[in-house]
Design an enzyme around this catalytic site. Structure first.
Site, mmCIF file in Angstrom:
data_model
loop_
_atom_site.group_PDB
_atom_site.id
_atom_site.type_symbol
_atom_site.label_atom_id
_atom_site.label_comp_id
_atom_site.label_asym_id
_atom_site.label_seq_id
_atom_site.Cartn_x
_atom_site.Cartn_y
_atom_site.Cartn_z
ATOM 1 N N GLU A 91 0.833 -1.201 0.000
ATOM 2 C CA GLU A 91 0.000 0.000 0.000
ATOM 3 C C GLU A 91 0.873 1.260 0.000
ATOM 4 O OE1 GLU A 91 -2.268 -0.665 3.536
ATOM 5 O OE2 GLU A 91 -2.908 -2.641 2.835
ATOM 6 N N GLU A 140 -4.691 -6.638 2.671
ATOM 7 C CA GLU A 140 -3.508 -7.429 3.034
ATOM 8 C C GLU A 140 -3.618 -8.875 2.554
ATOM 9 O OE1 GLU A 140 -3.397 -3.803 5.441
ATOM 10 O OE2 GLU A 140 -4.978 -5.272 5.025
ATOM 11 N N HIS A 182 -1.216 -0.178 16.228
ATOM 12 C CA HIS A 182 -0.039 0.288 15.493
ATOM 13 C C HIS A 182 1.264 0.069 16.259
ATOM 14 C CE1 HIS A 182 -3.299 2.493 13.468
ATOM 15 N NE2 HIS A 182 -2.505 2.497 12.408
#
Length: 323
Positions: free
Chosen positions: A28, A59, A126
């Protein structure tokens, strides 16, 4: 030349693309934008859109396409913007990529790479350390470099390997550390640990960003007459069992250190290896310092509480040394 951890990965990837026309990248925003952390910045200008492929936010499709390409003789390198989202491709990785060589002998030379790790206040989606999901998956190699030199040598070795490799880049290290990295072509072999610091009184076995925290702790402890040996695993699958046993035989006391949550973390496996290979050499209990059994918090003070700390390493090393 002096390179950051990020620049070293970038250079290794660039060199492999120059060296081997079967290597290509997909992910991406890796093309025109240059990647979320700019690892592939400028690659599309040099190698073109056929070898630097911008993909949809999918993904599972990224891994499926990379896996299929690897079976045709290409060497894809798939980027995840954050390794947390690799979970979206678990079916492809676990049930296809990891099993193919075992099932019918076909090489699957693909690399799945991206940023992982905490200490950056990225929160529960994250900042995870999902490396153990893949250590538990037979058929995959799992790599976690700690230094620019190793990051470059290991990414090159991973691309050349005929097995699928999951390559974790600790985002806290990307631009925080620099090191002299040779301009010459070199690789760091997968499955070989390194002694990051020689010592005699106790060993710390760790990997990725915590190698640097352990080194910092060792400097404090040195002033107290405690010489710590630090073993940087580099590769979590396969593990360097001999290096693990050797450092325990040398110092007779060991701390196992990682960011991943304690339950099911690598420390449990390392403790079992030490029990099997070097139990008679132990002069004290095996100590684990790990992340907590919780999702990693977003709040900076809570994240600090969750993750292993310099003060905790120093305190546990003192206690173990005095045992």
């Amino acid at each position: 030349m002096q390179l950051t951890y990020l620049e070293a990965i970038r250079q290794g990837l660039w060199e492999e693309m120059e060296r081997d026309p079967t290597v290509f990248c997909l992910g991406e925003d890796i093309g025109i934008y240059g990647g979320a952390f700019k690892v592939t910045d400028g690659f599309i200008d040099r190698f073109g859109a056929e070898r630097i492929i911008d993909t949809p936010i999918a993904e599972s499709a990224i891994v499926g396409a990379a896996f299929g390409a690897s079976l045709t003789g290409l060497r894809p390198v798939a980027e995840f913007q954050f390794m947390d989202f690799i979970a979206c491709a678990m079916n492809q990785i676990s049930n296809m990529v990891a099993k193919t060589h075992y099932l019918w002998g076909a090489p699957a030379p693909l690399v799945l790479r991206g940023p992982s790790g905490g200490y950056v206040h990225g929160g529960p989606f994250h900042s995870q350390n999902p490396e153990m999901w893949f250590v538990h998956n037979p058929g995959l190699k799992v790599v976690c470099p700690a230094t620019p030199y190793d990051a470059k040598g290991l990414i090159k070795a991973s691309i050349r390997d005929n097995n699928p490799v999951v390559f974790f880049e600790h985002k806290y290290l990307y631009r925080r550390i620099k090191e002299e990295v040779p301009a010459d072509d070199y690789i760091v072999p997968l499955g070989k640990a390194r002694i990051a610091r020689e010592g005699r009184d106790l060993s710390i076995i760790t990997y990725a960003a915590l190698v640097h925290t352990a080194l910092e702790a060792s400097e404090v402890l040195k002033k107290e007459g405690i010489e710590v040996e630090i073993l940087d695993l580099r590769t979590l699958a396969p593990l360097d069992r001999e290096a693990i046993a050797q450092t325990v035989r040398k110092t007779n006391k060991v701390i196992l250190l990682h960011e991943h949550s304690r339950t099911g973390g690598l420390a449990g496996e390392l403790a079992a290896i030490i029990n099997e290979d070097a139990f008679d050499d132990l002069d004290g209990p095996i100590v684990r310092i790990t992340g907590l059994d919780s999702a990693i918090p977003f709040s900076p003070p809570q994240e600090e509480y969750f993750l292993p700390k310099l003060s905790e390493i120093i305190q546990e090393a003192r206690r173990l040394h005095a045992y």
